[in-house]
Design a protein around this motif. Sequence first.
Motif, short mmCIF file in Angstrom:
data_model
loop_
_atom_site.label_atom_id
_atom_site.label_comp_id
_atom_site.label_asym_id
_atom_site.label_seq_id
_atom_site.Cartn_x
_atom_site.Cartn_y
_atom_site.Cartn_z
N ARG A 137 -97.35 -67.08 80.25
CA ARG A 137 -96.79 -66.34 79.03
C ARG A 137 -97.28 -65.03 79.04
N SER A 138 -98.55 -64.76 79.37
CA SER A 138 -98.86 -63.34 79.47
C SER A 138 -98.22 -62.49 80.70
N THR A 172 -98.67 -77.41 73.93
CA THR A 172 -99.76 -77.06 75.18
C THR A 172 -101.23 -78.10 74.55
N CYS A 173 -101.78 -77.96 73.24
CA CYS A 173 -102.81 -78.67 72.75
C CYS A 173 -102.38 -80.21 72.69
N THR A 229 -103.68 -75.79 80.79
CA THR A 229 -103.55 -74.84 79.62
C THR A 229 -103.81 -73.62 79.87
N GLN A 230 -104.68 -73.29 80.67
CA GLN A 230 -104.83 -71.59 80.85
C GLN A 230 -103.76 -71.14 82.02
N TYR A 253 -103.01 -81.37 76.26
CA TYR A 253 -104.55 -81.26 76.61
C TYR A 253 -105.24 -82.41 76.06
N MET A 309 -100.47 -72.37 81.71
CA MET A 309 -99.56 -71.84 80.88
C MET A 309 -99.72 -70.47 79.93
N LEU A 310 -100.79 -70.44 79.72
CA LEU A 310 -101.10 -69.03 78.99
C LEU A 310 -100.80 -67.94 79.77
N LEU A 311 -101.44 -68.08 81.04
CA LEU A 311 -101.31 -66.96 82.09
C LEU A 311 -99.67 -66.71 82.30
N TYR A 334 -94.88 -61.76 78.98
CA TYR A 334 -95.05 -60.69 77.99
C TYR A 334 -95.15 -59.24 78.82
#
Length: 319
Positions: A37-38, A2-3, A30-31, A6, A33-35, A41
């Motif tokens: 993942r959350s 992800t980094c 990026t956000q 970016y 992809m993080l969302l 989870y």
Amino acid sequence: MTCAVYTALVIFGFLLGKETKVGNVGMAITQVMLLLRSVQYGMRNWTNLDNQMISVERILEYSELKQEIDDGGNFPPEPWPSEGNIELQSVSMRYSPDNPMVLQNVSFKVRGGEKVGIVGRTGAGKTSLISTLFRLFDFNGTIAIDGVDIKSIPLKTLRSKISIVPQDPVLFLGTLRKNLDPFNKFTDLQIWNALEDVGLKEVVADLPLGLKYEISESGSNFSVGQKQLLCLVRTMLRKAKIVVLDEATANVDLKTDKVIQSAIRRRFRGCTVLTIAHRLSTIMDSDRILVMNNGRVREFDQARKFMEYSDGFPCNFVN
């Protein structure tokens, strides 16, 4: 990953002179992809919680179960049963008031020490017949063991006098010895002799700690055949006058089936044995065969008599 994406977008935007716009796009990706993942989870935790709540529901259901009615106050004199005679008179049963009868006016007699095979199609009433013997459900009619009405005696007394080897063998967490002798009534020598009778003595002797070997949940460290033989050992140790085999060989191979049948002939000589079977070879050495059909007794006669039927009866009544 992800980094890196970016950083690449930022550099690309800087080179184009539009680093602010492209940088915002990179941040958004990026956000997102993080969302994702959350969300994954959270869904995983929600699924685990849902599975665990099933256990809680079961505990609540068990806590709300009505206690069995045990109105028997007659304690028969010991030793009872001494002969193992069983007599059913006009026995009818249904599992609930809204369901149809699963047993309809069933009447027959089993002499003490007799080996009786019970056959019939699925839903014929084989297991229901055994349920009445243990008084698992209310029934109409009379069942007498050695002349004693089983409704007149306490449930604990009745069930302690009848042994059963179920189709699905049950082993509990704990040592092997505790599984074979839950109430610590027998010596190690008696247990080893019973294990030898079913060919498990060497298997158990090779286990770490022998009889003190710890059994995993549901007996997963034993094969299905070995678990069935261990359940048979448990029954042999009790020396009950009446023994029920509820399709005990349905899930085992022919070799284990022969071992079980041989042990039954040796150790249950003089006992009344009721065998529910799906293999005719399992019950053809019985004294008599009981054929159930639609909750009624279709036939009850000597095993050799069934050989004379040209239509394969009772073969056409076996699952």
